[in-house]
Design a protein around this motif. Structure first.
Motif, PDB file in Angstrom:
ATOM      1  N   GLY A   1       0.741  -1.074   0.115  1.00 29.56           N
ATOM      2  CA  GLY A   1       0.000   0.056   0.047  1.00 29.56           C
ATOM      3  C   GLY A   1       0.809   1.330  -0.156  1.00 29.56           C
ATOM      4  O   GLY A   1       0.294   2.524   0.333  1.00 29.56           O
ATOM      5  N   ASP A   2       2.111   1.184  -0.328  1.00 27.93           N
ATOM      6  CA  ASP A   2       2.906   2.534  -0.040  1.00 27.93           C
ATOM      7  C   ASP A   2       3.095   2.942  -1.520  1.00 27.93           C
ATOM      8  O   ASP A   2       3.774   2.477  -2.494  1.00 27.93           O
ATOM      9  N   PHE A   3       2.145   3.924  -1.855  1.00 27.72           N
ATOM     10  CA  PHE A   3       2.166   4.562  -3.160  1.00 27.72           C
ATOM     11  C   PHE A   3       3.013   5.944  -2.976  1.00 27.72           C
ATOM     12  O   PHE A   3       2.504   6.694  -2.319  1.00 27.72           O
ATOM     13  N   ARG A   4       3.883   5.985  -3.641  1.00 28.92           N
ATOM     14  CA  ARG A   4       4.641   7.356  -3.875  1.00 28.92           C
ATOM     15  C   ARG A   4       4.975   7.666  -5.478  1.00 28.92           C
ATOM     16  O   ARG A   4       5.242   6.884  -6.168  1.00 28.92           O
ATOM     17  N   PRO A   5       5.050   8.981  -5.638  1.00 29.69           N
ATOM     18  CA  PRO A   5       5.709   9.742  -6.777  1.00 29.69           C
ATOM     19  C   PRO A   5       6.949   8.965  -7.121  1.00 29.69           C
ATOM     20  O   PRO A   5       7.763   8.810  -6.655  1.00 29.69           O
ATOM     21  N   ALA A   6       7.037   8.905  -8.570  1.00 32.03           N
ATOM     22  CA  ALA A   6       8.409   8.369  -8.958  1.00 32.03           C
ATOM     23  C   ALA A   6       9.346   9.151  -8.792  1.00 32.03           C
ATOM     24  O   ALA A   6       9.133  10.557  -8.890  1.00 32.03           O
ATOM     25  N   PRO A   7      10.724   8.888  -8.277  1.00 34.34           N
ATOM     26  CA  PRO A   7      11.671   9.869  -8.291  1.00 34.34           C
ATOM     27  C   PRO A   7      12.100  10.749  -9.425  1.00 34.34           C
ATOM     28  O   PRO A   7      12.057  10.062 -10.395  1.00 34.34           O
ATOM     29  N   VAL A   8      12.305  11.899  -9.275  1.00 29.51           N
ATOM     30  CA  VAL A   8      12.703  12.936 -10.363  1.00 29.51           C
ATOM     31  C   VAL A   8      14.221  13.051 -10.196  1.00 29.51           C
ATOM     32  O   VAL A   8      14.715  13.407  -9.418  1.00 29.51           O
ATOM     33  N   PRO A   9      15.039  12.696 -11.311  1.00 28.13           N
ATOM     34  CA  PRO A   9      16.635  12.775 -11.378  1.00 28.13           C
ATOM     35  C   PRO A   9      16.788  14.448 -11.235  1.00 28.13           C
ATOM     36  O   PRO A   9      16.063  15.201 -11.938  1.00 28.13           O
ATOM     37  N   LYS A  10      18.042  14.541 -10.698  1.00 25.85           N
ATOM     38  CA  LYS A  10      18.297  15.949 -10.659  1.00 25.85           C
ATOM     39  C   LYS A  10      18.846  16.634 -11.916  1.00 25.85           C
ATOM     40  O   LYS A  10      18.508  17.788 -12.138  1.00 25.85           O
ATOM     41  N   GLU A  11      19.394  15.541 -12.649  1.00 26.90           N
ATOM     42  CA  GLU A  11      19.720  16.196 -14.075  1.00 26.90           C
ATOM     43  C   GLU A  11      19.152  15.284 -15.021  1.00 26.90           C
ATOM     44  O   GLU A  11      19.267  14.146 -14.895  1.00 26.90           O
ATOM     45  N   LEU A  12      18.467  16.014 -15.874  1.00 28.07           N
ATOM     46  CA  LEU A  12      17.791  15.443 -17.015  1.00 28.07           C
ATOM     47  C   LEU A  12      18.709  15.023 -18.263  1.00 28.07           C
ATOM     48  O   LEU A  12      19.754  15.799 -18.249  1.00 28.07           O
ATOM     49  N   LYS A  13      18.493  13.863 -18.596  1.00 23.77           N
ATOM     50  CA  LYS A  13      19.074  13.535 -19.960  1.00 23.77           C
ATOM     51  C   LYS A  13      19.142  14.487 -21.119  1.00 23.77           C
ATOM     52  O   LYS A  13      17.959  14.894 -21.386  1.00 23.77           O
ATOM     53  N   LYS A  14      20.209  14.611 -21.880  1.00 16.34           N
ATOM     54  CA  LYS A  14      20.023  15.510 -22.974  1.00 16.34           C
ATOM     55  C   LYS A  14      18.985  14.801 -24.227  1.00 16.34           C
ATOM     56  O   LYS A  14      19.358  13.669 -24.312  1.00 16.34           O
ATOM     57  N   PRO A  15      18.176  15.744 -24.753  1.00 19.93           N
ATOM     58  CA  PRO A  15      17.573  15.018 -25.786  1.00 19.93           C
ATOM     59  C   PRO A  15      18.387  14.376 -26.893  1.00 19.93           C
ATOM     60  O   PRO A  15      19.569  14.841 -27.187  1.00 19.93           O
ATOM     61  N   VAL A  16      17.890  13.167 -27.146  1.00 27.39           N
ATOM     62  CA  VAL A  16      18.881  12.445 -28.273  1.00 27.39           C
ATOM     63  C   VAL A  16      18.767  13.344 -29.785  1.00 27.39           C
ATOM     64  O   VAL A  16      19.575  13.156 -30.544  1.00 27.39           O
ATOM     65  N   ASN A  17      17.709  13.996 -30.093  1.00 27.79           N
ATOM     66  CA  ASN A  17      17.708  14.762 -31.265  1.00 27.79           C
ATOM     67  C   ASN A  17      18.264  16.002 -31.215  1.00 27.79           C
ATOM     68  O   ASN A  17      17.837  17.066 -32.048  1.00 27.79           O
ATOM     69  N   ARG A  18      19.093  16.695 -30.246  1.00 31.60           N
ATOM     70  CA  ARG A  18      19.801  17.863 -30.101  1.00 31.60           C
ATOM     71  C   ARG A  18      20.580  17.679 -31.498  1.00 31.60           C
ATOM     72  O   ARG A  18      21.154  17.216 -31.955  1.00 31.60           O
ATOM     73  N   ARG A  19      21.083  19.070 -31.953  1.00 30.31           N
ATOM     74  CA  ARG A  19      21.821  19.606 -32.870  1.00 30.31           C
ATOM     75  C   ARG A  19      23.166  19.523 -32.540  1.00 30.31           C
ATOM     76  O   ARG A  19      23.479  20.210 -31.614  1.00 30.31           O
ATOM     77  N   ILE A  20      24.084  18.816 -33.429  1.00 36.60           N
ATOM     78  CA  ILE A  20      25.355  18.804 -33.159  1.00 36.60           C
ATOM     79  C   ILE A  20      26.384  19.485 -34.033  1.00 36.60           C
ATOM     80  O   ILE A  20      25.921  19.347 -35.203  1.00 36.60           O
ATOM     81  N   GLU A  21      26.929  20.529 -33.666  1.00 37.30           N
ATOM     82  CA  GLU A  21      27.805  21.343 -34.559  1.00 37.30           C
ATOM     83  C   GLU A  21      28.968  20.751 -34.915  1.00 37.30           C
ATOM     84  O   GLU A  21      29.721  20.052 -34.022  1.00 37.30           O
ATOM     85  N   LYS A  22      29.139  20.381 -36.310  1.00 31.06           N
ATOM     86  CA  LYS A  22      30.165  19.688 -36.870  1.00 31.06           C
ATOM     87  C   LYS A  22      31.198  20.754 -36.857  1.00 31.06           C
ATOM     88  O   LYS A  22      31.242  21.932 -37.271  1.00 31.06           O
ATOM     89  N   LYS A  23      32.388  20.253 -36.594  1.00 32.89           N
ATOM     90  CA  LYS A  23      33.846  20.884 -36.624  1.00 32.89           C
ATOM     91  C   LYS A  23      34.230  20.996 -38.254  1.00 32.89           C
ATOM     92  O   LYS A  23      34.058  20.077 -38.991  1.00 32.89           O
ATOM     93  N   ARG A  24      34.690  22.171 -38.692  1.00 30.58           N
ATOM     94  CA  ARG A  24      35.053  22.468 -39.942  1.00 30.58           C
ATOM     95  C   ARG A  24      36.665  22.441 -40.009  1.00 30.58           C
ATOM     96  O   ARG A  24      37.280  22.864 -38.753  1.00 30.58           O
ATOM     97  N   PRO A  25      36.964  22.113 -41.122  1.00 27.89           N
ATOM     98  CA  PRO A  25      38.598  21.975 -40.951  1.00 27.89           C
ATOM     99  C   PRO A  25      39.035  23.711 -41.137  1.00 27.89           C
ATOM    100  O   PRO A  25      38.342  24.403 -41.692  1.00 27.89           O
ATOM    101  N   PRO A  26      40.079  23.678 -40.518  1.00 25.07           N
ATOM    102  CA  PRO A  26      40.641  25.138 -40.553  1.00 25.07           C
ATOM    103  C   PRO A  26      40.921  25.650 -41.810  1.00 25.07           C
ATOM    104  O   PRO A  26      41.607  24.912 -42.753  1.00 25.07           O
ATOM    105  N   ALA A  27      40.591  26.862 -42.117  1.00 23.57           N
ATOM    106  CA  ALA A  27      40.833  27.620 -43.525  1.00 23.57           C
ATOM    107  C   ALA A  27      42.255  28.200 -43.300  1.00 23.57           C
ATOM    108  O   ALA A  27      42.759  28.668 -42.309  1.00 23.57           O
ATOM    109  N   ALA A  28      42.743  28.530 -44.477  1.00 19.33           N
ATOM    110  CA  ALA A  28      44.183  29.162 -44.513  1.00 19.33           C
ATOM    111  C   ALA A  28      43.840  30.862 -43.784  1.00 19.33           C
ATOM    112  O   ALA A  28      42.999  31.183 -44.613  1.00 19.33           O
ATOM    113  N   PRO A  29      44.622  31.174 -43.288  1.00 15.11           N
ATOM    114  CA  PRO A  29      44.530  32.659 -42.743  1.00 15.11           C
ATOM    115  C   PRO A  29      44.461  33.445 -43.869  1.00 15.11           C
ATOM    116  O   PRO A  29      45.362  33.340 -44.707  1.00 15.11           O
TER     117      PRO A  29
END
Length: 341
Positions: free
Chosen positions: A26-54
């Motif tokens: 009979g012990d009903f309790r709300p599910a524990p909420v994590p302190k830090e949420l996982k980052k969404p899997v569909n976030r945009r990831i900036e791709k690194k560009r090769p360094p151009a000649a100065p």
């Protein structure tokens, strides 16, 4: 005796019945909420560009993670320095070395200054005039004017006011300067008089050069036995004098007269402004104009009309001729003849 029956228990909710059925307790309790949420899997990831000649003027900035990126300040690329345009190379302009002798008796007959003669009232008067002319030349050069500053137009409103007489005397006075030379141009094509005043023979001149592209103006200039004094005759008269003066050929010819000669002053003896149009055309090419008016003849209206026609010239001067009265009692010419004590 009162009948006691079993009081029915209140009906259970769906969750309570599920608890009894599955034995969950009979012990009903709300599910524990994590302190830090996982980052969404569909976030945009900036791709690194090769360094151009100065490039020139730009800073090289390495890629950083999105959360650590900082604004990049671009250094503006300096504008390319324009290479100076080389000045055009002109051919040298040299006048004829043949010296023509001035007829001194002709100078006396026309009442002109004697170059080797004593100091006279006439010479002193034109010394004052030439100082004003030379000062105007210096002022015009200080303001940026170069070629036009060396050109002086001598004119009059009407005929017989002494403009050729004043132009000749002014030229002789200027020739006496130690660091300058003068060229007297007869631009009165209808009634030229400069050659006769100096006792010189007729020949090709200014108008011939304007009318013919195959002629050079320096070939028509006459060197004289007066040091620093030259004459350009008027040449042959045409019916299109004003049209020739208004053409581009005029600027080219006048440029040749002053090329590589910054100390050369050109005096133009032009026709009267109210009698012929060449005076107004020449006013477009000179730095100053001297309007000769007779004290006993020239009217105010004529003088005003002449000044209007010559308004293209930036500096207009008035020379009063045949004046016999001086309010200050000025008498030039006799000072040097008196003994000093």
């Amino acid at each position: 005796m009162t009948e006691h029956r079993k009081i029915p228990e209140p009906s259970k909710s769906l969750f309570e019945r599920a608890e009894n059925f599955f034995g969950l307790g009979g012990d009903f309790r709300p599910a524990p909420v994590p302190k830090e949420l996982k980052k969404p899997v569909n976030r945009r990831i900036e791709k690194k560009r090769p360094p151009a000649a100065p490039q020139t003027g730009e800073q090289v900035v390495q890629d950083r993670p999105a959360e650590q990126s900082a604004p990049v300040t671009q250094v503006p690329t300096p504008a390319p320095v324009a290479e100076p345009v080389p000045e055009p190379v002109y051919e040298d302009v040299t006048f004829s070395e043949e010296v023509h002798t001035i007829d001194r008796e002709a100078l006396v007959a026309h009442g002109l200054i004697q170059p080797e003669g004593p100091v006279t009232a006439l010479l002193e008067e034109f010394r004052i005039v030439k100082r004003q002319v030379l000062q105007s030349v210096r002022d015009a050069r200080a303001k940026g004017s170069t070629k036009r500053a060396q050109r002086v137009l001598v004119c009059s409103p009407l005929p017989n006011e002494g403009k050729s007489y004043c132009a000749a005397n002014l030229a002789i006075a200027l020739a006496a300067e130690k660091d300058s030379e003068v060229l007297l141009v007869d631009a009165d094509f209808g009634k030229p008089s400069v050659l006769s005043m100096f006792g010189l023979p007729r020949g090709p001149g200014f108008m011939d050069v304007l009318a013919r592209d195959d002629m050079k103006v320096e070939d028509c200039v006459l060197a004289t036995d007066i040091e620093g004094f030259m004459i350009l005759p008027a040449g042959n008269h045409t019916t299109s004098d004003s049209e020739f003066l208004s053409s581009e050929r005029t600027a080219e010819v006048l440029d040749r007269l002053t090329r590589a000669a910054p100390k050369r002053i050109i005096i133009f003896d032009s026709p009267p402004a109210l009698a012929a149009s060449p005076a107004a055309e020449l006013a477009n090419h000179v730095g100053q104009a001297i309007v000769v008016a007779r004290a006993d003849r020239t009217g105010q209206t004529s003088l005003e009309d002449a000044l209007t026609l010559l308004s293209a010239c930036p500096d207009l001067k008035l020379l009063l001729n045949a004046a016999h009265f001086s309010p200050s009692g000025r008498r030039f010419g006799d000072y040097y003849g008196k003994e000093t004590f």
